[in-house]
Structures are given as C-alpha cells and as structure tokens.
Scaffold this active site. Structure first.
Site, PDB file in Angstrom:
ATOM      1  N   HIS A  23      -2.193  -5.379   1.433  1.00  0.00           N
ATOM      2  CA  HIS A  23      -3.467  -6.063   1.208  1.00  0.00           C
ATOM      3  C   HIS A  23      -3.138  -7.458   0.710  1.00  0.00           C
ATOM      4  O   HIS A  23      -2.173  -7.645  -0.032  1.00  0.00           O
ATOM      5  CB  HIS A  23      -4.299  -5.338   0.140  1.00  0.00           C
ATOM      6  CG  HIS A  23      -5.427  -6.177  -0.399  1.00  0.00           C
ATOM      7  ND1 HIS A  23      -6.677  -6.170   0.166  1.00  0.00           N
ATOM      8  CD2 HIS A  23      -5.471  -7.077  -1.419  1.00  0.00           C
ATOM      9  CE1 HIS A  23      -7.444  -7.040  -0.491  1.00  0.00           C
ATOM     10  NE2 HIS A  23      -6.737  -7.590  -1.459  1.00  0.00           N
ATOM     11  N   THR A  81      -5.320  -7.459  10.581  1.00  0.00           N
ATOM     12  CA  THR A  81      -5.608  -6.179   9.937  1.00  0.00           C
ATOM     13  C   THR A  81      -5.141  -5.005  10.794  1.00  0.00           C
ATOM     14  O   THR A  81      -4.588  -4.033  10.287  1.00  0.00           O
ATOM     15  CB  THR A  81      -7.119  -6.061   9.644  1.00  0.00           C
ATOM     16  OG1 THR A  81      -7.503  -7.174   8.826  1.00  0.00           O
ATOM     17  CG2 THR A  81      -7.454  -4.779   8.920  1.00  0.00           C
ATOM     18  N   LYS A  94       0.816  -1.216   0.000  1.00  0.00           N
ATOM     19  CA  LYS A  94       0.000   0.000   0.000  1.00  0.00           C
ATOM     20  C   LYS A  94       0.854   1.274   0.000  1.00  0.00           C
ATOM     21  O   LYS A  94       2.062   1.225   0.253  1.00  0.00           O
ATOM     22  CB  LYS A  94      -0.934  -0.029   1.206  1.00  0.00           C
ATOM     23  CG  LYS A  94      -1.983  -1.137   1.120  1.00  0.00           C
ATOM     24  CD  LYS A  94      -2.913  -1.100   2.328  1.00  0.00           C
ATOM     25  CE  LYS A  94      -4.018  -2.137   2.218  1.00  0.00           C
ATOM     26  NZ  LYS A  94      -4.928  -2.071   3.387  1.00  0.00           N
ATOM     27  N   PHE A 129     -16.181   2.712   6.087  1.00  0.00           N
ATOM     28  CA  PHE A 129     -14.780   3.074   5.826  1.00  0.00           C
ATOM     29  C   PHE A 129     -14.438   3.122   4.339  1.00  0.00           C
ATOM     30  O   PHE A 129     -13.291   3.416   3.977  1.00  0.00           O
ATOM     31  CB  PHE A 129     -13.832   2.090   6.531  1.00  0.00           C
ATOM     32  CG  PHE A 129     -14.005   0.654   6.099  1.00  0.00           C
ATOM     33  CD1 PHE A 129     -13.424   0.173   4.938  1.00  0.00           C
ATOM     34  CD2 PHE A 129     -14.779  -0.211   6.868  1.00  0.00           C
ATOM     35  CE1 PHE A 129     -13.588  -1.150   4.546  1.00  0.00           C
ATOM     36  CE2 PHE A 129     -14.945  -1.538   6.488  1.00  0.00           C
ATOM     37  CZ  PHE A 129     -14.348  -2.001   5.323  1.00  0.00           C
ATOM     38  N   ARG A 136      -1.478 -14.473   4.180  1.00  0.00           N
ATOM     39  CA  ARG A 136      -2.252 -13.882   5.266  1.00  0.00           C
ATOM     40  C   ARG A 136      -1.508 -14.005   6.599  1.00  0.00           C
ATOM     41  O   ARG A 136      -1.529 -13.091   7.415  1.00  0.00           O
ATOM     42  CB  ARG A 136      -3.645 -14.490   5.324  1.00  0.00           C
ATOM     43  CG  ARG A 136      -4.420 -14.155   4.021  1.00  0.00           C
ATOM     44  CD  ARG A 136      -5.892 -14.278   4.115  1.00  0.00           C
ATOM     45  NE  ARG A 136      -6.515 -13.399   5.074  1.00  0.00           N
ATOM     46  CZ  ARG A 136      -6.722 -12.092   4.902  1.00  0.00           C
ATOM     47  NH1 ARG A 136      -6.318 -11.499   3.789  1.00  0.00           N
ATOM     48  NH2 ARG A 136      -7.336 -11.385   5.821  1.00  0.00           N
ATOM     49  N   ARG A 175       2.464  -6.395   8.980  1.00  0.00           N
ATOM     50  CA  ARG A 175       1.693  -5.286   9.553  1.00  0.00           C
ATOM     51  C   ARG A 175       2.236  -4.853  10.913  1.00  0.00           C
ATOM     52  O   ARG A 175       2.182  -3.668  11.243  1.00  0.00           O
ATOM     53  CB  ARG A 175       0.220  -5.659   9.616  1.00  0.00           C
ATOM     54  CG  ARG A 175      -0.410  -5.659   8.228  1.00  0.00           C
ATOM     55  CD  ARG A 175      -1.846  -6.082   8.265  1.00  0.00           C
ATOM     56  NE  ARG A 175      -2.493  -5.899   6.968  1.00  0.00           N
ATOM     57  CZ  ARG A 175      -3.503  -6.623   6.542  1.00  0.00           C
ATOM     58  NH1 ARG A 175      -4.005  -7.601   7.300  1.00  0.00           N
ATOM     59  NH2 ARG A 175      -4.044  -6.390   5.364  1.00  0.00           N
ATOM     60  N   ASN A 222      -2.223   0.068   6.919  1.00  0.00           N
ATOM     61  CA  ASN A 222      -1.671  -1.188   7.446  1.00  0.00           C
ATOM     62  C   ASN A 222      -0.736  -1.931   6.487  1.00  0.00           C
ATOM     63  O   ASN A 222      -0.637  -3.145   6.531  1.00  0.00           O
ATOM     64  CB  ASN A 222      -2.791  -2.095   7.936  1.00  0.00           C
ATOM     65  CG  ASN A 222      -3.737  -2.525   6.834  1.00  0.00           C
ATOM     66  OD1 ASN A 222      -3.545  -2.192   5.668  1.00  0.00           O
ATOM     67  ND2 ASN A 222      -4.759  -3.270   7.202  1.00  0.00           N
TER      68      ASN A 222
END
Length: 141
Positions: free
Chosen positions: A115, A91, A9, A57, A85, A102, A112
C-alpha cells in the site's frame, strides 16, 4: 523533503519479500524514516481504510490486512509520494509495469503486495495514523 506511508502487506511479509521490497525503495533514493512490523487489529484496519467503508471490497480488504503481520514504513525523499506510487505499479498486478513491486510480488487486485499513500495530504494522515512524530527520524541523506 516529502514523506509517504508504505505498507508491505501480509502476502509479501508471509512470503519473505520484505528485504527485496525495501531494497527497491532504497535503490530508488527513498529513505526509511520510520518502520515497524505490526499485526493490525480489526479496529486498526477498519480505521485505516475508513475511506473505503461503503465500497463493496471493504470487508475483504480488512480481512486480508488482519490475516498476518504487515511492515509499516515512512519513506522520505524528493517527490516521495509519486516515486513510491511509480515503484509500486498499478493496483492490479497484471496491469503493473514490468519490474514494479506489484508486478514482481502481487497476485491480484486484493492481494497486491504493498500500500502507498496516494497524495501528500493522505500521506500526512496515514503517517500520523501509525507513527508519533517522535518515532520518525528525518534522514540527512
């Protein structure tokens, strides 16, 4: 061999964490089958996150995802979705396992770092959103 989508991100791209994050994926045995850096348009971000359109959000997420460039990757390997994951962590970075991406690079639930697809079905949808089949190289390693 499973494939999953990963997005580094804007926060992590802006802080020059791309190499560190990729190293975590590769050290875990995941291989990069496709990768590109893009600056998402509003339309692209809204389309990608359309499943969250009615969530409170949504607009904040779209605004964040268009705030700077992102690195979009297809990761490939055994149990790629679950491994990705696990490597990402929860998250909320404050709840993410120590050493997870993260926990290391995330700031908040919204900012965070990464994705990752949450299922094989969504991985296929998300991969095809960003990559044509001809852009994906099936790794032999």
């Amino acid at each position: 061999m499973e494939q999953t989508l990963s997005i580094i991100k804007p926060d992590s791209v802006g802080k020059a964490h791309i190499g560190e994050i990729i190293a975590i994926f590769e050290k875990s045995g995941l291989r990069i089958a496709a990768m590109k850096m893009v600056h998402l348009s509003v339309k692209e971000a809204e389309g990608f996150y359309v499943v969250h359109k009615e969530r409170p959000f949504f607009q904040e997420l779209v605004d964040f995802m268009i705030s700077g460039p992102v690195v979009v990757m297809v990761l490939q390997g055994e149990n790629a979705v679950d491994r990705n994951r696990e490597l990402m962590g929860a998250t909320n970075p404050k709840e993410a396992a120590e050493g997870s991406i993260r926990a290391l690079f995330g700031e908040s639930i919204g900012v965070n770092a990464v994705h990752g697809s949450d299922s094989l079905e969504n991985a296929a949808i998300e991969v095809s959103y960003f990559f044509a089949k001809t852009e994906i190289v099936n790794s032999v390693a």
